[in-house]
Design an enzyme around this catalytic site. Structure first.
Site, PDB file in Angstrom:
ATOM      1  CE  LYS A  80       9.230  -9.924   0.711  1.00 14.92           C
ATOM      2  NZ  LYS A  80       9.051  -8.858   1.665  1.00 14.92           N
ATOM      3  CG  ASP A 116       8.654  -5.124   0.767  1.00 17.06           C
ATOM      4  OD1 ASP A 116       9.212  -6.178   1.089  1.00 17.06           O
ATOM      5  OD2 ASP A 116       7.809  -4.558   1.485  1.00 17.06           O
ATOM      6  N   PRO A 131       0.806  -1.246   0.000  1.00 17.12           N
ATOM      7  CG  PRO A 131       0.029  -0.988   2.198  1.00 17.12           C
ATOM      8  CD  PRO A 131       0.764  -1.936   1.299  1.00 17.12           C
ATOM      9  N   GLY A 132       2.161   1.207   0.183  1.00 17.68           N
ATOM     10  CA  GLY A 132       2.912   2.436  -0.048  1.00 17.68           C
ATOM     11  C   GLY A 132       3.857   2.892   1.051  1.00 17.68           C
ATOM     12  CG  ASP A 136       1.686  -3.281  -5.938  1.00 21.00           C
ATOM     13  OD1 ASP A 136       0.730  -3.998  -6.264  1.00 21.00           O
ATOM     14  OD2 ASP A 136       2.438  -3.530  -4.981  1.00 21.00           O
TER      15      ASP A 136
HETATM   16  C1  LIG Z   1       4.917  -6.745   1.006  1.00 19.18           C
HETATM   17  S1  LIG Z   1       3.961  -5.844  -0.090  1.00 19.18           S
HETATM   18  C2  LIG Z   1       4.883  -4.375  -0.247  1.00 19.18           C
HETATM   19  C3  LIG Z   1       4.691  -3.448   0.904  1.00 19.18           C
HETATM   20  C4  LIG Z   1       5.314  -2.097   0.636  1.00 19.18           C
HETATM   21  N1  LIG Z   1       6.768  -2.144   0.608  1.00 19.18           N
HETATM   22  C5  LIG Z   1       4.898  -1.083   1.686  1.00 19.18           C
HETATM   23  O1  LIG Z   1       5.787  -0.532   2.351  1.00 19.18           O
HETATM   24  O2  LIG Z   1       3.707  -0.806   1.829  1.00 19.18           O
HETATM   25  C6  LIG Z   1       4.286  -6.623  -1.601  1.00 19.18           C
HETATM   26  C7  LIG Z   1       3.616  -5.982  -2.795  1.00 19.18           C
HETATM   27  O3  LIG Z   1       4.230  -6.517  -3.966  1.00 19.18           O
HETATM   28  C8  LIG Z   1       3.254  -6.530  -4.992  1.00 19.18           C
HETATM   29  N2  LIG Z   1       3.684  -7.442  -6.046  1.00 19.18           N
HETATM   30  C9  LIG Z   1       3.908  -8.764  -5.986  1.00 19.18           C
HETATM   31  N3  LIG Z   1       4.289  -9.232  -7.198  1.00 19.18           N
HETATM   32  C10 LIG Z   1       4.322  -8.161  -8.027  1.00 19.18           C
HETATM   33  C11 LIG Z   1       4.658  -7.975  -9.379  1.00 19.18           C
HETATM   34  N4  LIG Z   1       5.028  -8.995 -10.154  1.00 19.18           N
HETATM   35  N5  LIG Z   1       4.609  -6.730  -9.880  1.00 19.18           N
HETATM   36  C12 LIG Z   1       4.235  -5.683  -9.127  1.00 19.18           C
HETATM   37  N6  LIG Z   1       3.914  -5.794  -7.823  1.00 19.18           N
HETATM   38  C13 LIG Z   1       3.953  -7.013  -7.279  1.00 19.18           C
HETATM   39  C14 LIG Z   1       1.979  -6.949  -4.283  1.00 19.18           C
HETATM   40  O4  LIG Z   1       0.851  -6.506  -5.024  1.00 19.18           O
HETATM   41  C15 LIG Z   1       2.130  -6.254  -2.930  1.00 19.18           C
HETATM   42  O5  LIG Z   1       1.415  -5.025  -2.937  1.00 19.18           O
END
Ligand SMILES: C[S@@+](CC[C@H](N)C(=O)[O-])C[C@H]1O[C@@H](n2cnc3c(N)ncnc32)[C@H](O)[C@@H]1O
Length: 354
Positions: free
Chosen positions: A300, A271, A217-218, A235
Site C-alpha cells: 500500500k 493483503d 473477511p476472506g 487475522d
Molecule cells: C484489506 S483487508 C484483507 C482483505 C482480504 N484479502 C480479502 O480478500 O478479504 C486487510 C486485513 O488485514 C488484517 N490485518 C492488518 N494488520 C494485521 C496484522 N498485523 N495481523 C493480522 N492481520 C492484520 C486486517 O484485520 C484486515 O482484515
C-alpha cells in the site's frame, strides 16, 4: 514516432512518467513527460529516439503503473463523418500487426466513448487492409487507436510480446455472489497476470498449501480454497462463514507479523494494510527462510512518493533475495483492482551454487 504512451489508473499519470523516464535513462535515452492529472494516460516524448524501437525493449514490469505501453503518433484531430480519414495516411508505417484494438482512457469521460470505440473497430480493420497492413497471429506489432477524447486520437504500435492479458489492462472478471469481498478479484487478476496458464494446473490445485496474512473477511482465502488448496488464514478479525466453515481453511487469530508456519507452504499471500516497508521485510523473511515457495502481496503506497517507495521496496527485496543466494522470478504491477497499491509476485526457483 517519438512518443511513448501508457494507459493507467486515473491519478497515476505522474508515476507512469517517472517510470518511463527511469526506464529510458537505463537505455541512455532522455525525454519529457506530458499528462493531464486524472486523465488515465501519460505520454513521454523521447529526444531523438524511435519510440517503436524503444517500446520493443520495454517491459511492463519495469513500468509497474502502466497498464500497457505503446509507441504513439502525435495527436490526430478526428471529426465526423469520417473520423478515420486523418488516421489512414499513417497506417502503412505500422508494419505487420497481430491484432487491432480501439480504446479510451479508464475515466468517466473515456467510458462515454464506448459506443464510438465499438463503431471504429471494424472500419479501422478495413482501413488497415486498404493500407496493406498484414494482420496475423505471428506478427510482432499491435495496432491500437487510443481515443484521448471524442476529437483526439493517437495511432499507436504496441509490441505483441508484452501484450497484457486484457485489452488496455482492464480485466473481465466476474465476482461470484458467494465471494466474501471484492478483494477476491485482486488475487484472481494477479494469477492471470503473473502465472502462465500452463502452470495453473500445477500451482493452483488441490494439495497445494497456502498462508493468507491479513485474510479477513476472506476473499483471497476463498479463491484458494475453492481451488482445493489448504489455507491457513491469519487475522484477528472474523472470516465470512463461506470460508470460516470450509474444512480446507484453518483460521488463526494472530498477528501476521509474528505468526510462523509449522512447515513450509507453497504459497504466501498477504493483503495486510500496513506500511509497505514492513510488509516487504516480512515477505523477504518468509522467502529467505524458505517458509514459502512463492508469494503474492500488496504494497500500500503513500500518496506522495508512490514511485520512489515502490522502487525502494522492490530494490530492498531484491537485495535480500540476492543476499540469501536465491534464484527467483519477480514481477510487480498496479493491477486494475488495485487502488493506492501495487501487487508483487515472487517465485523462488532455486539457489545459486556456493
Ligand atoms: C484489506 S483487508 C484483507 C482483505 C482480504 N484479502 C480479502 O480478500 O478479504 C486487510 C486485513 O488485514 C488484517 N490485518 C492488518 N494488520 C494485521 C496484522 N498485523 N495481523 C493480522 N492481520 C492484520 C486486517 O484485520 C484486515 O482484515
Amino acid at each position: 514516432m517519438q512518443t511513448l504512451l501508457t494507459p493507467c489508473r486515473p491519478g497515476f499519470e505522474k508515476e507512469c512518467i517517472a517510470a518511463l523516464a527511469d526506464a529510458c535513462a537505463r537505455r541512455g535515452l532522455s525525454g519529457f513527460g506530458r499528462a493531464e492529472p486524472d486523465s488515465g494516460y501519460a505520454r513521454f516524448e523521447l529526444h531523438g529516439a524511435d519510440a517503436r524501437e524503444v517500446v520493443r525493449s520495454l517491459s511492463l514490469d519495469e513500468l509497474i503503473f502502466a497498464r500497457d505501453v505503446y509507441a504513439a503518433s502525435a495527436p490526430i484531430a478526428i471529426a465526423p463523418p469520417d473520423r478515420l480519414a486523418p488516421v489512414r495516411p499513417h497506417l502503412a508505417a505500422l508494419g505487420p500487426v497481430r491484432d487491432v484494438q480501439v480504446g479510451a482512457p479508464d475515466t468517466n469521460d473515456g467510458r462515454e466513448l464506448a459506443t464510438l470505440v465499438r463503431q471504429l473497430e471494424k472500419p479501422l480493420r478495413a482501413a488497415l487492409a486498404d493500407a496493406r497492413v498484414r494482420i496475423g497471429e505471428a506478427n510482432p506489432g499491435r495496432c491500437v487507436l487510443f481515443l484521448a477524447d471524442g476529437a483526439t486520437a493517437y495511432l499507436c504500435l504496441g509490441a505483441a510480446r508484452q501484450a497484457p492479458p486484457w485489452p488496455f489492462g482492464v480485466p473481465r472478471l466476474r465476482l461470484l455472489r458467494e465471494a466474501p469481498s471484492r478483494s477476491a478479484l485482486k488475487l484472481e487478476e494477479a494469477w492471470h497476470l503473473f502465472i502462465p496458464r500452463e502452470d495453473w494446473g500445477n500451482m493452483l490445485v488441490p494439495g497445494r498449501t497456502a498462508v493468507d496474512l491479513g485474510a479477513a473477511p476472506g476473499g483471497w482465502t476463498w479463491q484458494m480454497a475453492r481451488r482445493g488448496m489448504r489455507v491457513e488464514a491469519i487475522d484477528n478479525g472474523p472470516l465470512a462463514p463461506v470460508v470460516g466453515d470450509d474444512p480446507l481453511v484453518t483460521h488463526h487469530r494472530a498477528d501476521g507479523f509474528t505468526w510462523q508456519p509449522k512447515r513450509p507452504v507453497d504459497w504466501l499471500v498477504c493483503d495486510m494494510v500496513e506500511k509497505p516497508s514492513r510488509v516487504n521485510a516480512l515477505v523477504a523473511r518468509w522467502l529467505t527462510r524458505r517458509w514459502c515457495r512463492q508469494a503474492i502481496f500488496n504494497l500500500k503506497l503513500p500518496m506522495k512518493s508512490r514511485w520512489a517507495e515502490a522502487q525502494q521496496d522492490l530494490g530492498r527485496l531484491r537485495e535480500e533475495l540476492d543476499g540469501a543466494g536465491l534464484q527467483y522470478e519477480m514481477h510487480a504491477r498496479q493491477l486494475y483492482h488495485d487502488r493506492e497499491e501495487i501487487t508483487v509476485y515472487v517465485r523462488v526457483t532455486g539457489r545459486h551454487a556456493e
